[in-house]
Design an enzyme around this catalytic site. Structure first.
Site, PDB file in Angstrom:
ATOM      1  N   CYS A   1     -18.834  -1.631  26.994  1.00 39.72           N
ATOM      2  CA  CYS A   1     -19.262  -2.970  27.373  1.00 39.72           C
ATOM      3  C   CYS A   1     -19.950  -3.610  26.171  1.00 39.72           C
ATOM      4  CB  CYS A   1     -20.215  -2.903  28.566  1.00 39.72           C
ATOM      5  SG  CYS A   1     -20.723  -4.538  29.141  1.00 39.72           S
ATOM      6  N   HIS A   2     -19.398  -4.699  25.716  1.00 37.88           N
ATOM      7  CA  HIS A   2     -19.979  -5.444  24.597  1.00 37.88           C
ATOM      8  C   HIS A   2     -20.115  -6.902  25.017  1.00 37.88           C
ATOM      9  CE1 HIS A   2     -19.373  -2.025  21.984  1.00 37.88           C
ATOM     10  NE2 HIS A   2     -18.124  -1.953  22.378  1.00 37.88           N
TER      11      HIS A   2
END
Length: 162
Positions: free
Chosen positions: A112-113
């Site tokens: 998750c970015h």
């Protein structure tokens, strides 16, 4: 290491000196230990590998029995590491799913970015659809893992996935 006077030894590894500028010597005890470890590994690896494979497959079978089509295997069904099960929990995001099961130590196949979940390049190269691959989780078994632990882990994971 003993070297007769007048004998020059060429270093195999450059960049580090040793006593009186001599060539660094390998530690004999470490070399013997490595040899002993290699013998133990050679003798025990086939049985250990088979045990790991059985545990991995037991976990996979339990997940399939509990989740059916909501569990998807990543990788070849046979030609893969004996201790690793990489599966997609369809309809879940791997990291969020694992947060629901703190008693299970595992890793995800996505990251998750900036609020977005991205699939690993490996899963992309394997042709795993992003909507499936976002639920990727990598589970491993070890030399000391028991069948009871596998059964308990499967029970926890199935319950969380439902």
């Amino acid at each position: 290491m003993f070297v007769r006077r007048g004998v020059q030894i060429e270093p195999l590894i450059h960049g580090a000196g040793h006593e009186a500028g001599d060539v660094p010597a390998p530690k004999t005890s470490l070399s013997c230990g490595l040899g002993a470890a290699a013998i133990i590994a050679r003798d025990s690896l086939p049985a250990a590998t088979e045990k790991l494979r059985r545990l991995r497959d037991r976990l996979h079978a339990a997940l399939q029995a509990g989740l059916g089509e909501k569990i998807v295997l990543n990788g070849h069904p046979e030609l893969r590491l004996p201790n690793t099960l990489n599966v997609n929990f369809v309809g879940h995001v791997g990291s969020e799913f694992l947060a629901k099961v703190p008693e299970i130590a595992a890793s995800t196949g996505s990251a998750c970015h900036e609020g977005r979940v991205t699939q690993s390049p490996v899963l992309c190269a394997m042709g795993v659809p992003p909507e499936v691959g976002r639920g990727a989780v990598r589970l491993t078994v070890g030399r000391y893992t028991t069948e009871d632990e596998i059964d308990r882990a499967a029970e926890i994971l199935v319950k969380a996935a439902r």
